[in-house]
Design a protein around this motif. Structure first.
Motif, PDB file in Angstrom:
ATOM      1  N   LEU A 170      18.030  13.745  34.006  1.00 26.13           N
ATOM      2  CA  LEU A 170      19.091  14.291  34.852  1.00 26.13           C
ATOM      3  C   LEU A 170      20.314  13.389  34.748  1.00 26.13           C
ATOM      4  O   LEU A 170      20.175  12.158  34.740  1.00 26.13           O
ATOM      5  CB  LEU A 170      18.639  14.370  36.315  1.00 26.13           C
ATOM      6  CG  LEU A 170      17.410  15.230  36.632  1.00 26.13           C
ATOM      7  CD1 LEU A 170      17.097  15.154  38.124  1.00 26.13           C
ATOM      8  CD2 LEU A 170      17.643  16.666  36.222  1.00 26.13           C
ATOM      9  N   SER A 219      15.021  24.927  33.383  1.00 29.02           N
ATOM     10  CA  SER A 219      16.412  24.520  33.204  1.00 29.02           C
ATOM     11  C   SER A 219      17.342  25.736  33.162  1.00 29.02           C
ATOM     12  O   SER A 219      18.450  25.711  33.702  1.00 29.02           O
ATOM     13  CB  SER A 219      16.545  23.705  31.909  1.00 29.02           C
ATOM     14  OG  SER A 219      17.856  23.231  31.760  1.00 29.02           O
ATOM     15  N   ALA A 221      14.789  14.933  41.360  1.00 33.12           N
ATOM     16  CA  ALA A 221      13.953  14.306  40.328  1.00 33.12           C
ATOM     17  C   ALA A 221      12.519  14.108  40.827  1.00 33.12           C
ATOM     18  O   ALA A 221      11.559  14.316  40.080  1.00 33.12           O
ATOM     19  CB  ALA A 221      14.561  12.965  39.911  1.00 33.12           C
ATOM     20  N   SER A 238      17.801  26.845  36.692  1.00 31.96           N
ATOM     21  CA  SER A 238      18.067  25.820  37.704  1.00 31.96           C
ATOM     22  C   SER A 238      19.538  25.742  38.107  1.00 31.96           C
ATOM     23  O   SER A 238      20.438  25.895  37.276  1.00 31.96           O
ATOM     24  CB  SER A 238      17.619  24.452  37.162  1.00 31.96           C
ATOM     25  OG  SER A 238      17.993  23.449  38.067  1.00 31.96           O
ATOM     26  N   VAL A 281      10.470  11.313  35.372  1.00 30.24           N
ATOM     27  CA  VAL A 281      11.824  11.854  35.188  1.00 30.24           C
ATOM     28  C   VAL A 281      12.810  10.700  35.078  1.00 30.24           C
ATOM     29  O   VAL A 281      12.736   9.734  35.841  1.00 30.24           O
ATOM     30  CB  VAL A 281      12.222  12.763  36.371  1.00 30.24           C
ATOM     31  CG1 VAL A 281      13.655  13.260  36.210  1.00 30.24           C
ATOM     32  CG2 VAL A 281      11.266  13.935  36.503  1.00 30.24           C
ATOM     33  N   LEU A 288      20.676  18.905  34.160  1.00 32.55           N
ATOM     34  CA  LEU A 288      19.442  18.620  33.428  1.00 32.55           C
ATOM     35  C   LEU A 288      19.789  18.674  31.943  1.00 32.55           C
ATOM     36  O   LEU A 288      19.928  19.751  31.363  1.00 32.55           O
ATOM     37  CB  LEU A 288      18.363  19.652  33.785  1.00 32.55           C
ATOM     38  CG  LEU A 288      16.991  19.484  33.121  1.00 32.55           C
ATOM     39  CD1 LEU A 288      16.400  18.108  33.390  1.00 32.55           C
ATOM     40  CD2 LEU A 288      16.032  20.567  33.616  1.00 32.55           C
ATOM     41  N   PRO A 320      12.057  14.566  30.988  1.00 28.88           N
ATOM     42  CA  PRO A 320      13.351  15.175  31.294  1.00 28.88           C
ATOM     43  C   PRO A 320      14.348  14.134  31.787  1.00 28.88           C
ATOM     44  O   PRO A 320      13.958  13.108  32.350  1.00 28.88           O
ATOM     45  CB  PRO A 320      13.015  16.174  32.406  1.00 28.88           C
ATOM     46  CG  PRO A 320      11.774  15.656  33.032  1.00 28.88           C
ATOM     47  CD  PRO A 320      11.003  14.974  31.933  1.00 28.88           C
TER      48      PRO A 320
END
Length: 595
Positions: free
Chosen positions: A131, A217, A146, A220, A157, A259, A129
């Motif tokens: 950010l 996500s 993270a 979030s 991350v 994200l 993932p």
């Protein structure tokens, strides 16, 4: 009273987030725009913080710490991810123990980089993932998030920063650090040894992990929807561009993604049905746009915005006007201002200057490398003709030599490399040269050992121990010898005549040789000897000293002299003496006794 707010750069905010998250180990290889992160982490004096010889080793240090149960962070510029990609691609298959965060500084517009890369592509490529903070407050908070995501989903991350965000400064809230224990290492061969049959199972685990993250996500708070009443257009964006868009305040709703990978597909699928137009606003590659189109979402983005470089408010205004979102808002080009051209120069007292002065006079073919000595490409020296990537000069020289030989061309070739780059990724090229060069291959390797990584601000290299205490003490001459070089000469390049003789001898040598120039970086080690001055009554105005390109030297008209004579600014001169050594008439002398 303890301050709870302070102004920080984006890099300092990442460091603060690491501190507040209870991070233990941080490692990096210096490279703009993320170079300040590690020094900022060092200021908290907690855990283990260290520079590595290259990004691959930095990443591997953080992997080892994470496997041992410690929250770990590694930072690098975008091109550094290429160096670290081999272990990264395998590590992302494993389930992490201690939280693992990779901070990457992308450079839209290539302000200080050799290319432009979009690290979001590599995040998806490696199944991790990513950010993307939009300001410094988010840079700190997203770092903490993270680590939580990393441990919750057992995944490395990535945090994608950009040059402007790394170096901009804004107010950040300060919070006390979490007390996070180092969990310790638990052997798990099926998780840490990526060999068949374990790797096949890991492919499915990574896929399941991304699917879980998609669900996370959607729910979030990292992603924020701002709906505007009556708007028929939804702009999907991320990072600093969100704030540039807000400055314009167009009649659009905004989905700001924190994200960015994986996308909140369920949320987006429902949301886009409410709007007539979907516009994606992002810098560099059309990453979000392509992800949406893969989902079947009809959207437009790069049709209106540049595929390269930074997007400023005026660029966004122009793009939205083209899209018909900002009616009657035809953008005008930003007002331009003429500014004096300031070509980059080597610093006063830079030990590379006499090297390039001599190489220019030798008219030899020179292959350069990455470092502050890349300035040898530019006027007035224009010595290096090739400069591709870290450590590449050695392999390129080897290939050129073979092509030259095939053509019956025995002209000498010189490869340049600095001490930092030598240890970063030059060693394999050195081995290749030493082990596979023919006896009569005319190649001279010049190692510019200024005992620091000067271009990024003076971080230590493994050869810095000559001037300060470090935990690594490697002698470049010994390394070259151990790797197969038999003809090695050390030279003090501020002894101009002696260096000239060595250069001429080694460049003429019918075979492989190495020269190590030994003067340290004047800026890093604050070296300043008694300055030199010009006696205008002796100076003949030949400009030999000016042609060394030393910043303190210029031409001026003295009283009682009609012709221009050279002049040395005493405040800038560090006393290297090279100008004095190239003066044919002895007009340049050391300042002594108040005269």
């Amino acid at each position: 009273m303890t301050e709870t707010k302070t102004a920080m750069t984006g890099n300092e905010s990442i460091a603060r987030g690491f501190y507040e998250a209870g991070g233990f180990l941080a490692s990096s290889y210096p490279g703009s725009p993320t170079v300040e992160i590690l020094d900022a982490i060092k200021s908290y004096k907690r855990g283990y913080v260290d520079w590595a010889p290259n990004e691959k080793v930095a990443l591997e240090m953080a992997i080892g710490s994470s496997i041992s149960g410690a929250r770990s962070l590694v930072s690098m510029k975008h091109v550094g991810v290429n160096i670290a990609l081999d272990p990264l691609m395998t590590f992302t298959q494993t389930s992490v123990n201690g939280g693992f965060v990779l901070v990457v500084g992308d450079d839209p517009g290539m302000k200080s980089s050799q290319n432009e890369q979009d690290s979001r592509i590599l995040a998806k490529f490696s199944n991790m993932p990513v950010l993307v903070p939009s300001d410094n407050r988010e840079a700190k908070e997203f770092t903490k998030d993270a680590f939580w995501i990393s441990e919750e989903f057992q995944t490395p991350v990535m945090i994608q920063m950009t040059s402007r965000l790394c170096h901009s400064r804004s107010v950040v809230d300060l919070e006390p650090p979490l007390d996070i224990e180092v969990n310790g290492y638990e052997p798990d061969v099926s998780n840490h040894a990526m060999i068949p049959p374990y790797t096949h199972k890991k492919q499915y685990e990574m896929n399941e992990r991304i699917e879980k993250l998609e669900g996370f996500s959607t729910m979030s708070s990292l992603n924020k929807l701002e709906e505007k009443e009556g708007a028929d257009t939804l702009v999907i964006t991320s990072g600093l561009l969100y704030h540039n868009l807000k400055e314009l305040d167009p009649q659009v709703s905004i989905l700001k993604l924190g994200l960015v990978y994986p996308l909140p597909k369920e949320q987006i699928s429902k949301l886009v049905k409410q709007y007539k137009n979907i516009i994606v606003l992002e810098e560099m590659m059309p990453f979000i746009e392509n992800e949406l189109k893969t989902m079947g979402v009809e959207c437009e983005g790069k049709k209106y915005f540049s595929f390269t470089g930074e997007l400023f408010t005026e660029d966004i205004k122009k793009g939205l006007s083209l899209a018909g979102v900002m009616q009657d808002e035809i953008s005008t080009e930003p007002e331009s201002f003429s500014t004096p051209e300031r070509p980059p120069l080597m610093c006063s007292g830079c030990p590379h200057r006499p090297v390039f002065d001599l190489l220019k006079k030798s008219k030899v073919t020179v292959v350069g490398d990455i470092g502050c000595y890349s300035l040898g490409l530019l006027p007035p020296f224009e010595v290096s003709k090739i400069n591709i990537s870290m450590g590449a000069s050695l392999g390129i020289t080897r290939g050129m030599r073979k092509a030259f030989n095939y053509q019956g061309n025995n002209d000498p070739i010189v490869a340049l490399i600095g001490d930092g780059t030598f240890y970063h990724s030059g060693l394999s090229g050195i081995v290749n040269l030493a082990k596979s060069s023919d006896k009569h291959d005319n190649i001279t390797v010049i190692v510019l050992d200024n005992s620091t990584t000067a271009m990024t601000g003076g971080q230590d290299t493994p050869s810095s121990s000559k001037y300060k205490e470090t935990d690594i003490d490697l002698d470049i001459s010994s390394v070259l010898s151990s790797l197969g070089f038999s003809r090695i000469t050390k030279v003090d390049q501020f002894d101009y005549q002696k260096t000239k003789e060595v250069f001429e001898e080694e460049i003429k040598h019918d075979g492989l040789s190495a020269i190590i120039t030994t003067r340290p970086c004047a800026l890093k080690y604050k070296i300043k000897e008694q300055h030199y001055y010009v006696n205008p009554n002796v100076c003949i105005g030949c400009r030999n000293c000016v042609n060394t390109n030393c910043p303190p030297i210029s031409m001026k008209k003295y009283s009682n002299n009609d012709k221009l004579k050279s002049y040395i600014d005493p405040d800038m001169c560090v006393g290297c003496s090279v100008c004095s050594q190239v003066c044919p008439v002895g007009a340049i002398r050391p300042f002594k006794g108040g005269q």
